[in-house]
Design a protein around this motif. Sequence first.
Motif, PDB file in Angstrom:
ATOM      1  N   ALA A   1       0.974  -1.052   0.024  1.00 36.89           N
ATOM      2  CA  ALA A   1       0.080  -0.061   0.031  1.00 36.89           C
ATOM      3  C   ALA A   1       0.797   1.310  -0.189  1.00 36.89           C
ATOM      4  O   ALA A   1       1.786   1.335   0.787  1.00 36.89           O
ATOM      5  N   PHE A   2       0.607   2.182  -0.940  1.00 40.23           N
ATOM      6  CA  PHE A   2       1.184   3.449  -0.822  1.00 40.23           C
ATOM      7  C   PHE A   2       0.614   4.420  -0.235  1.00 40.23           C
ATOM      8  O   PHE A   2      -0.463   5.365  -0.693  1.00 40.23           O
ATOM      9  N   ALA A   3       1.099   4.333   1.086  1.00 44.70           N
ATOM     10  CA  ALA A   3       0.262   5.283   1.990  1.00 44.70           C
ATOM     11  C   ALA A   3       1.114   5.569   3.239  1.00 44.70           C
ATOM     12  O   ALA A   3       1.910   4.592   3.607  1.00 44.70           O
ATOM     13  N   GLN A   4       0.841   6.679   4.082  1.00 49.05           N
ATOM     14  CA  GLN A   4       1.496   6.744   5.184  1.00 49.05           C
ATOM     15  C   GLN A   4       0.746   6.456   6.430  1.00 49.05           C
ATOM     16  O   GLN A   4      -0.390   6.931   6.779  1.00 49.05           O
ATOM     17  N   LEU A   5       1.142   5.383   7.260  1.00 52.28           N
ATOM     18  CA  LEU A   5       0.317   4.601   7.997  1.00 52.28           C
ATOM     19  C   LEU A   5       1.240   4.598   9.411  1.00 52.28           C
ATOM     20  O   LEU A   5       0.394   4.155  10.446  1.00 52.28           O
ATOM     21  N   GLY A   6       2.061   5.190   9.408  1.00 51.31           N
ATOM     22  CA  GLY A   6       3.045   5.106  10.817  1.00 51.31           C
ATOM     23  C   GLY A   6       1.950   5.942  11.770  1.00 51.31           C
ATOM     24  O   GLY A   6       1.374   6.793  11.903  1.00 51.31           O
ATOM     25  N   GLY A   7       2.301   5.378  13.181  1.00 51.30           N
ATOM     26  CA  GLY A   7       2.169   6.307  14.278  1.00 51.30           C
ATOM     27  C   GLY A   7       0.766   5.684  14.834  1.00 51.30           C
ATOM     28  O   GLY A   7      -0.187   6.293  15.667  1.00 51.30           O
ATOM     29  N   ARG A   8      -0.064   4.860  14.100  1.00 49.42           N
ATOM     30  CA  ARG A   8      -1.261   4.268  14.133  1.00 49.42           C
ATOM     31  C   ARG A   8      -1.615   2.762  14.268  1.00 49.42           C
ATOM     32  O   ARG A   8      -0.682   2.273  13.440  1.00 49.42           O
ATOM     33  N   ALA A   9      -2.184   2.325  15.026  1.00 50.46           N
ATOM     34  CA  ALA A   9      -2.471   0.881  15.101  1.00 50.46           C
ATOM     35  C   ALA A   9      -2.896   0.351  13.688  1.00 50.46           C
ATOM     36  O   ALA A   9      -3.732   1.151  13.093  1.00 50.46           O
ATOM     37  N   LEU A  10      -2.661  -0.711  13.115  1.00 47.56           N
ATOM     38  CA  LEU A  10      -2.990  -1.392  11.985  1.00 47.56           C
ATOM     39  C   LEU A  10      -3.808  -2.458  12.144  1.00 47.56           C
ATOM     40  O   LEU A  10      -3.590  -3.529  12.827  1.00 47.56           O
ATOM     41  N   SER A  11      -5.116  -2.581  11.274  1.00 44.75           N
ATOM     42  CA  SER A  11      -5.817  -3.934  11.135  1.00 44.75           C
ATOM     43  C   SER A  11      -5.724  -4.400   9.544  1.00 44.75           C
ATOM     44  O   SER A  11      -5.561  -3.485   8.781  1.00 44.75           O
ATOM     45  N   PHE A  12      -6.029  -5.620   9.316  1.00 41.99           N
ATOM     46  CA  PHE A  12      -5.639  -6.296   8.032  1.00 41.99           C
ATOM     47  C   PHE A  12      -7.082  -6.932   7.855  1.00 41.99           C
ATOM     48  O   PHE A  12      -7.649  -7.933   8.645  1.00 41.99           O
ATOM     49  N   ARG A  13      -7.632  -6.942   6.677  1.00 41.18           N
ATOM     50  CA  ARG A  13      -8.687  -7.689   6.024  1.00 41.18           C
ATOM     51  C   ARG A  13      -8.197  -8.471   4.937  1.00 41.18           C
ATOM     52  O   ARG A  13      -7.643  -7.984   3.988  1.00 41.18           O
ATOM     53  N   VAL A  14      -8.338  -9.675   5.108  1.00 44.01           N
ATOM     54  CA  VAL A  14      -7.591 -10.894   4.233  1.00 44.01           C
ATOM     55  C   VAL A  14      -8.733 -11.803   3.656  1.00 44.01           C
ATOM     56  O   VAL A  14      -9.418 -12.094   4.465  1.00 44.01           O
ATOM     57  N   THR A  15      -8.642 -11.773   2.321  1.00 42.08           N
ATOM     58  CA  THR A  15      -9.634 -12.655   1.782  1.00 42.08           C
ATOM     59  C   THR A  15      -8.879 -13.903   1.041  1.00 42.08           C
ATOM     60  O   THR A  15      -7.901 -13.657   0.360  1.00 42.08           O
ATOM     61  N   SER A  16      -9.479 -15.042   1.370  1.00 43.31           N
ATOM     62  CA  SER A  16      -8.736 -16.403   0.723  1.00 43.31           C
ATOM     63  C   SER A  16      -8.848 -16.529  -0.734  1.00 43.31           C
ATOM     64  O   SER A  16     -10.410 -16.149  -1.450  1.00 43.31           O
ATOM     65  N   TYR A  17      -8.082 -16.767  -1.570  1.00 44.61           N
ATOM     66  CA  TYR A  17      -8.073 -16.996  -3.113  1.00 44.61           C
ATOM     67  C   TYR A  17      -9.016 -18.131  -3.588  1.00 44.61           C
ATOM     68  O   TYR A  17      -9.623 -17.988  -4.455  1.00 44.61           O
ATOM     69  N   THR A  18      -9.192 -19.297  -2.784  1.00 39.84           N
ATOM     70  CA  THR A  18      -9.982 -20.313  -3.056  1.00 39.84           C
ATOM     71  C   THR A  18     -11.317 -20.107  -2.576  1.00 39.84           C
ATOM     72  O   THR A  18     -12.285 -20.551  -3.139  1.00 39.84           O
ATOM     73  N   THR A  19     -11.240 -20.153  -1.233  1.00 36.02           N
ATOM     74  CA  THR A  19     -12.907 -20.129  -0.762  1.00 36.02           C
ATOM     75  C   THR A  19     -13.527 -18.903  -0.875  1.00 36.02           C
ATOM     76  O   THR A  19     -14.834 -18.763  -0.400  1.00 36.02           O
ATOM     77  N   ARG A  20     -12.770 -17.547  -0.889  1.00 37.93           N
ATOM     78  CA  ARG A  20     -13.329 -16.306  -0.702  1.00 37.93           C
ATOM     79  C   ARG A  20     -13.850 -15.967   0.558  1.00 37.93           C
ATOM     80  O   ARG A  20     -14.443 -14.841   0.636  1.00 37.93           O
ATOM     81  N   GLN A  21     -13.520 -16.749   1.498  1.00 39.23           N
ATOM     82  CA  GLN A  21     -13.836 -16.441   3.120  1.00 39.23           C
ATOM     83  C   GLN A  21     -12.743 -15.013   3.509  1.00 39.23           C
ATOM     84  O   GLN A  21     -11.684 -14.795   2.933  1.00 39.23           O
ATOM     85  N   THR A  22     -13.394 -14.245   4.421  1.00 38.93           N
ATOM     86  CA  THR A  22     -12.631 -13.110   4.493  1.00 38.93           C
ATOM     87  C   THR A  22     -12.545 -12.978   6.088  1.00 38.93           C
ATOM     88  O   THR A  22     -13.623 -13.387   6.842  1.00 38.93           O
ATOM     89  N   VAL A  23     -11.548 -12.583   6.704  1.00 36.72           N
ATOM     90  CA  VAL A  23     -11.213 -12.179   8.042  1.00 36.72           C
ATOM     91  C   VAL A  23     -10.579 -11.172   8.409  1.00 36.72           C
ATOM     92  O   VAL A  23      -9.872 -10.717   7.447  1.00 36.72           O
TER      93      VAL A  23
END
Length: 261
Positions: free
Chosen positions: A216-238
Amino acid sequence: MASPSTAIFALVIALACAAATTANARFTATRWTPAHATFYGDETAAETMGGACGYGNLYATGYGTDTAALSTTLFKDGYGCGTCYQIRCAGSPWCRSGSPSITVTATNLCPPNWAQDSNAGGWCNPPRTHFDLSKPAFMRMAQWRAGIVPVVYRRVPCVRRGGLRFALQGNACWLLAFVMNVAGAGDVAEVAVRSGGDRGGAWVRMGHNWGASYQAFAQLGGRALSFRVTSYTTRQTVVAADVAPANWCLGLTYQARVNFS
């Protein structure tokens, strides 16, 4: 009798529910399929470290020596990284007694060798499905002197301890995250990042860089990070909320409390 409009509405609702169920379905083992397997490196598996998926030291990242380099067909431009396979030597005098199966994780690419025929050295040339195993893994199912053996394989759910892991690299304006320790189907299709915790800003979609890394081309420092991940096969997202604290640092790996099922 229900009116046509009522019947159509019910059908739409049923299809929507079916689609939602499919998108959230757990990954299950596939059918057995024939292929071939070779090995690279020696008994130390030193040559398997790193690799095209970007997992680095495979001992430190939890993959060990139960790994495989996939042919282009299976590697899928890096979207095959992290997938798990059960493999058994089949129909060769070099197979171990009882044809024991091994389970390996895809951590590398076995590149094509266009200088050789696909059936005489160019084992990883498309469209062949081929596994170039670590030598320790290969030796558990066949004698290493064979060089190459016919096998049967199937994809199986990946069993991981703990949550998803995110190894962070980059600079003040560019974040590169390697997604590791992925359970379930083991693969990743999409990643998004959000800074500032649950009350933070909008999700920023991360582009696929190479292997198992997303940027990601963004300035994200100094703050907590959360990630959203999607599976290639099942399309599940967590959603891995607040994985990295506000004082997160590049060069470190952060582990979430969630994973795929």
